[in-house]
Design a protein around this motif. Structure first.
Motif, PDB file in Angstrom:
ATOM      1  N   VAL A  55       0.649  -1.580   0.157  1.00 11.89           N
ATOM      2  CA  VAL A  55      -0.033   0.057  -0.050  1.00 11.89           C
ATOM      3  C   VAL A  55       1.273   1.267   0.003  1.00 11.89           C
ATOM      4  O   VAL A  55       0.606   1.813  -0.527  1.00 11.89           O
ATOM      5  CB  VAL A  55      -0.705  -0.072   1.426  1.00 11.89           C
ATOM      6  CG1 VAL A  55      -1.831   1.460   1.359  1.00 11.89           C
ATOM      7  CG2 VAL A  55      -1.750  -1.232   0.772  1.00 11.89           C
ATOM      8  N   SER A  56       2.113   1.242   0.601  1.00 11.84           N
ATOM      9  CA  SER A  56       2.771   1.854   0.783  1.00 11.84           C
ATOM     10  C   SER A  56       3.329   2.217  -0.720  1.00 11.84           C
ATOM     11  O   SER A  56       3.300   3.674  -1.203  1.00 11.84           O
ATOM     12  CB  SER A  56       3.578   1.994   2.066  1.00 11.84           C
ATOM     13  OG  SER A  56       4.743   3.277   1.807  1.00 11.84           O
ATOM     14  N   GLU A  57       3.909   1.627  -1.309  1.00 10.54           N
ATOM     15  CA  GLU A  57       4.370   1.642  -2.611  1.00 10.54           C
ATOM     16  C   GLU A  57       3.477   2.070  -3.667  1.00 10.54           C
ATOM     17  O   GLU A  57       3.853   2.479  -4.382  1.00 10.54           O
ATOM     18  CB  GLU A  57       4.963   0.152  -3.105  1.00 10.54           C
ATOM     19  CG  GLU A  57       6.045   0.281  -1.863  1.00 10.54           C
ATOM     20  CD  GLU A  57       7.272   1.204  -2.430  1.00 10.54           C
ATOM     21  OE1 GLU A  57       7.646   2.164  -3.184  1.00 10.54           O
ATOM     22  OE2 GLU A  57       8.524   0.856  -1.021  1.00 10.54           O
ATOM     23  N   THR A  58       2.290   1.996  -3.139  1.00  8.50           N
ATOM     24  CA  THR A  58       1.049   2.104  -4.584  1.00  8.50           C
ATOM     25  C   THR A  58       0.469   3.897  -3.944  1.00  8.50           C
ATOM     26  O   THR A  58       0.505   4.607  -5.320  1.00  8.50           O
ATOM     27  CB  THR A  58      -0.369   1.534  -3.976  1.00  8.50           C
ATOM     28  OG1 THR A  58       0.583  -0.085  -4.056  1.00  8.50           O
ATOM     29  CG2 THR A  58      -1.387   1.995  -5.191  1.00  8.50           C
ATOM     30  N   ILE A  59       0.950   4.550  -2.813  1.00  6.32           N
ATOM     31  CA  ILE A  59       0.667   5.735  -2.721  1.00  6.32           C
ATOM     32  C   ILE A  59       2.343   6.394  -3.493  1.00  6.32           C
ATOM     33  O   ILE A  59       1.748   7.161  -3.845  1.00  6.32           O
ATOM     34  CB  ILE A  59       0.672   6.045  -0.565  1.00  6.32           C
ATOM     35  CG1 ILE A  59      -0.567   5.077  -0.653  1.00  6.32           C
ATOM     36  CG2 ILE A  59       0.972   7.136  -0.944  1.00  6.32           C
ATOM     37  CD1 ILE A  59      -0.431   5.060   1.043  1.00  6.32           C
ATOM     38  N   ASN A  60       3.075   5.630  -2.887  1.00  8.21           N
ATOM     39  CA  ASN A  60       4.582   6.444  -3.757  1.00  8.21           C
ATOM     40  C   ASN A  60       3.823   6.847  -5.052  1.00  8.21           C
ATOM     41  O   ASN A  60       4.230   7.503  -6.144  1.00  8.21           O
ATOM     42  CB  ASN A  60       5.807   6.297  -3.137  1.00  8.21           C
ATOM     43  CG  ASN A  60       5.811   6.164  -2.251  1.00  8.21           C
ATOM     44  OD1 ASN A  60       4.909   6.829  -1.359  1.00  8.21           O
ATOM     45  ND2 ASN A  60       6.611   5.059  -1.743  1.00  8.21           N
ATOM     46  N   ALA A  61       3.261   5.758  -5.778  1.00 13.02           N
ATOM     47  CA  ALA A  61       3.428   5.553  -7.129  1.00 13.02           C
ATOM     48  C   ALA A  61       2.388   6.546  -7.791  1.00 13.02           C
ATOM     49  O   ALA A  61       2.273   7.023  -9.143  1.00 13.02           O
ATOM     50  CB  ALA A  61       2.736   4.445  -7.988  1.00 13.02           C
ATOM     51  N   LEU A  62       0.724   6.438  -6.826  1.00  6.30           N
ATOM     52  CA  LEU A  62       0.197   7.381  -7.046  1.00  6.30           C
ATOM     53  C   LEU A  62       0.692   8.640  -7.063  1.00  6.30           C
ATOM     54  O   LEU A  62       0.023   9.188  -7.990  1.00  6.30           O
ATOM     55  CB  LEU A  62      -1.024   6.848  -6.633  1.00  6.30           C
ATOM     56  CG  LEU A  62      -1.810   5.948  -6.412  1.00  6.30           C
ATOM     57  CD1 LEU A  62      -2.890   5.313  -5.387  1.00  6.30           C
ATOM     58  CD2 LEU A  62      -2.822   6.056  -7.589  1.00  6.30           C
ATOM     59  N   GLN A  63       0.973   8.854  -6.722  1.00  5.16           N
ATOM     60  CA  GLN A  63       1.438  10.635  -6.065  1.00  5.16           C
ATOM     61  C   GLN A  63       2.868  11.119  -7.205  1.00  5.16           C
ATOM     62  O   GLN A  63       2.485  12.244  -7.672  1.00  5.16           O
ATOM     63  CB  GLN A  63       2.685  11.137  -4.754  1.00  5.16           C
ATOM     64  CG  GLN A  63       1.829  10.777  -3.167  1.00  5.16           C
ATOM     65  CD  GLN A  63       2.438  10.350  -2.506  1.00  5.16           C
ATOM     66  OE1 GLN A  63       3.724  10.440  -2.032  1.00  5.16           O
ATOM     67  NE2 GLN A  63       1.805  10.926  -0.584  1.00  5.16           N
ATOM     68  N   THR A  64       3.514  10.160  -7.558  1.00  2.00           N
ATOM     69  CA  THR A  64       4.530  11.007  -8.675  1.00  2.00           C
ATOM     70  C   THR A  64       3.587  10.485 -10.111  1.00  2.00           C
ATOM     71  O   THR A  64       3.784  11.407 -10.925  1.00  2.00           O
ATOM     72  CB  THR A  64       5.293   9.327  -8.986  1.00  2.00           C
ATOM     73  OG1 THR A  64       5.765   8.928  -7.967  1.00  2.00           O
ATOM     74  CG2 THR A  64       6.340   9.970  -9.753  1.00  2.00           C
ATOM     75  N   GLU A  65       2.293   9.646 -10.136  1.00  2.00           N
ATOM     76  CA  GLU A  65       1.841   9.449 -10.908  1.00  2.00           C
ATOM     77  C   GLU A  65       0.597  11.213 -11.772  1.00  2.00           C
ATOM     78  O   GLU A  65       0.539  11.734 -12.393  1.00  2.00           O
ATOM     79  CB  GLU A  65       0.430   8.789 -11.263  1.00  2.00           C
ATOM     80  CG  GLU A  65      -0.130   8.204 -12.561  1.00  2.00           C
ATOM     81  CD  GLU A  65      -1.084   6.873 -12.920  1.00  2.00           C
ATOM     82  OE1 GLU A  65      -1.909   7.547 -13.551  1.00  2.00           O
ATOM     83  OE2 GLU A  65      -0.900   6.312 -12.000  1.00  2.00           O
TER      84      GLU A  65
END
Length: 716
Positions: A55-65
């Protein structure tokens, strides 16, 4: 003492008295609590590895996108388009990884947390709509930020439902760190908003209002999070607050709020915003991770203490069990021996004796119930074991009596089937004879056509009567002494089908079937051909083909219907290869059951497969033992004497009882009006004889012209 019988309750109490006393005292106060704590620690670790981390890595990916998407909306360059596509793939990759890992920890994840994870997965899967709007430039930068932020908010709510430890202090510090993670998310939102404004050089009123709200929200979350930290963790964030990066970030926030006016150019200092925000985000992430490691380290001693308690309780429990083994061994050995003997006798009854008895009953053997039901247990020192043995003896006697009764009932049902079928067959034979006599003396074409229809219907009724005979295990009365051409066998089977006009036959004439297999083969083919006509559209054709193969002769019945699902096709092939015992409740597939019985009787392999045209093909492999070449083992097949008006549905009554050696043949021009039976002169034309298609077309035209001319004369 050895001859006395004791109750099983007494022996069990004597065996379990010492271990129960020891284990209840030791495990009652510690085992449950410590084991649950140990399991909880294992669950926490698994939830962290399989849920929190992805979930943490998905949050980072969403923020970058989100950041790249706003950049693309602002500048719309090809390079940013490429970067955006790559980041979307990375986001989807982490979403897939999160889905896979979280499924492995589904049982350990709290229900509320699992529900939020599923909401997050659904929202990430639904990003295609948002991405399409960004590609089409139908969203503003602020709207894109808000849409991505709503997805990240769902991800942050997963953390809100995390229980990392039963210790209240550790839970409180974890909640404070979650607030700081949320403040970092607001920093990411601010960066995306200011970046988009830099593209146009100014902020709109909505963007400025949104930025002001973000500043207030970030500062509130940051203040709430740091205020709940203890002194050790607070030192980490105190150093961050005193750093130049944080001071520069606060200064930029204040400048944007104070100096930026809607529609006016941004101040020069705003150019440094992305660099400063990125630096603050990195330091905030690093500080939060360090604080999380410190919190996790605090939980380690608790886990070690739980493990120690589990070990101590386990050792003491093992010692108690070892102490009780010597005391309970003497009683347990006797009881175990008796129960083992009872178990062996029961298994022998269930696995060998009863199945063997059922097989003998199916073969029709006589069974002596008393001889087949000896006592299961001959002797025992325990009342309960002896009673259980007597109960098993009663059960086996009841089972044997029920099996014998079922066998007698099955024999009675078969006799009823056979009796009714024989009577029906006799009546239908008489009816076919009467129809044949009427057909010979009737000259009216309409009446003759109706008689032919009744003749065909009676033939099909006779086939159903023969089906009952086959189900009862007997053999139909019809038979042939000499071989019969396979082509005639196929033709006779088609005549027993209602929609026979839709069937095309392509079978070579040079091979015959031995006489003893003709009747069953006609019935088998008729069942398969009728299935093909019933389960295919009425405008399609059914093809019957035959050819010689390496292991005999192959016949194929192919329809152009909707086909059969693969699972159902496999089940039907298993039933055809090994027909089960006939079940009166399963009457939907009587035709295929009859096919399986007939195929097994003559060692014919029948299999169903999907047709390339979408329908189903039934392939029959006739063994070499029942197929002979014409002219080698059979006399020439002569057509039976038939009246000139043979019915379209062949009446096989001259063929019953094995009185003839071949099948009847159709008589040409049997169903047309008498005045049209003579051969038109056009058919003497050599070109007409050499070209079948031309012959058919000209014949149809000539017949239509002639019948129309005759009707005109009759009307005048």
């Amino acid at each position: 003492m050895a001859g006395r019988k004791r109750s099983i309750r007494f022996k069990i109490f004597a065996i379990l008295l010492v271990p129960v006393t020891a284990l209840v005292v030791i495990w009652g106060f510690a085992a449950t609590v410590t084991i649950e704590q140990g399991q909880q620690l294992l669950r926490i670790q698994k939830v962290y590895d399989n849920v929190v981390y992805p979930v943490s890595e998905t949050i980072n990916a969403l923020q970058t996108e989100r950041f790249v998407s706003v950049s693309y909306l602002a500048w719309r360059t090809a390079s940013l388009r490429t970067d955006l596509q790559g980041q979307r793939r990375r986001t989807d990759g982490w979403a897939d990884e999160m889905t896979r890992l979280s499924e492995q920890a589904r049982d350990e994840t709290p229900p509320a947390m699992w529900s939020r994870v599923q909401d997050l997965i659904r929202q990430v899967r639904g990003l295609d709509v948002l991405r399409g709007q960004i590609d089409d430039h139908t969203l503003t930068r602020l709207e894109a930020i808000e849409e991505y932020s709503s997805v990240v908010e769902t991800a942050n709510q997963v953390y809100d439902r995390l229980m990392i430890s039963p210790d209240i202090d550790i839970v409180g510090q974890t909640k404070a760190l979650i607030l700081l993670v949320r403040s970092r998310e607001v920093v990411s939102q601010q960066s995306a908003l200011v970046l988009g404004a830099q593209a146009s050089g100014r902020m709109s009123q909505d963007e400025r209002d949104a930025f002001s709200g973000m500043v207030g929200k970030r500062r509130l979350l940051y203040q709430l999070g740091t205020s709940q930290l203890d002194s050790t963790l607070l030192k980490q964030f105190g150093a961050l607050n005193a750093s130049p990066v944080y001071s520069a970030f606060l200064s930029l926030e204040n400048d944007v709020i104070a100096r930026v006016r809607p529609g006016q150019p941004l101040p020069p200092d705003a150019i440094a915003w992305p660099t400063t925000a990125q630096a603050l985000t990195s330091q905030l992430t690093e500080t939060t991770n360090v604080a999380a490691d410190v919190t996790a380290a605090r939980a380690l001693p608790l886990a070690q203490a739980v493990l120690w308690r589990i070990g101590i309780v386990g050792v003491l429990g093992l010692a108690a069990v070892l102490a009780t083994m010597f005391i309970s061994f003497r009683f347990a050995r006797t009881l175990t021996g008796e129960l083992t003997a009872l178990h062996r006798a029961a298994r022998d009854l269930a696995e060998r004796r009863l199945p063997d008895l059922v097989r003998r009953l199916r073969r029709g053997d006589d069974v002596d119930v008393a001889a087949e039901t000896p006592p299961v247990v001959q002797r025992s020192d325990t009342f309960e074991v002896e009673n259980v043995g007597n109960a098993f003896t009663s059960v086996q006697q009841t089972a044997v009596e029920a099996a014998v009764g079922q066998a007698e009932l099955r024999k009675g049902v078969n006799k009823v089937f056979l009796n009714l079928a024989r009577r029906s067959q006799s009546l239908l034979q008489r009816q076919l004879g009467m129809l044949d006599s009427l057909e010979k003396v009737t000259a009216d074409p309409d009446l003759l056509e109706r008689l032919f229809g009744v003749d065909h219907l009676t033939t099909r009724m006779r086939r159903h009567a023969e089906g009952l005979i086959i189900l009862s295990g007997a053999v139909p009365g019809r038979g042939w002494r000499n071989p019969v051409r396979l082509y005639d066998v196929v033709r006779a089977a088609i005549e027993e089908v209602e929609d026979y006009l839709r069937v095309d036959v392509t079978v070579p004439h040079g091979y015959s079937l031995v006489g003893g297999s003709v009747t069953d083969m006609i019935h088998l083919l008729a069942e398969l051909i009728e299935n093909a006509t019933v389960f295919s559209p009425p405008h399609t054709r059914v093809h019957v083909r035959g050819e010689v193969v390496g292991r005999g002769f192959a016949l194929e019945v192919e329809d152009r219907g909707l086909g059969i699902p693969p699972e159902e096709l496999e089940r039907l092939n298993q039933r055809l290869a090994d027909p089960p015992e006939f079940d009166l409740a399963d009457s939907d597939r009587l035709g295929l059951f009859v096919v399986g019985l007939l195929a097994r009787r003559h060692n014919i392999r029948v299999s169903l497969r999907s047709s390339p045209y979408g329908g189903t093909s039934a392939v029959m492999l006739l063994p070499q033992e029942i197929v002979v070449e014409a002219g080698m083992h059979e006399p020439a097949v002569q057509p039976l004497s038939q009246p000139e008006h043979v019915a379209p549905a062949l009446a096989l009554t001259p063929l019953a009882g094995g009185g003839h050696d071949s099948l009847p043949k159709r008589v040409r021009q049997a169903n047309i009006a008498p005045q049209l039976r003579e051969e038109p002169p056009l058919r003497q034309d050599p070109e007409f004889r050499e070209q079948p298609q031309l012959r058919e077309e000209r014949s149809d035209v000539f017949s239509s012209f002639r019948s129309g001319w005759q009707r005109a004369q009759e009307d005048s």
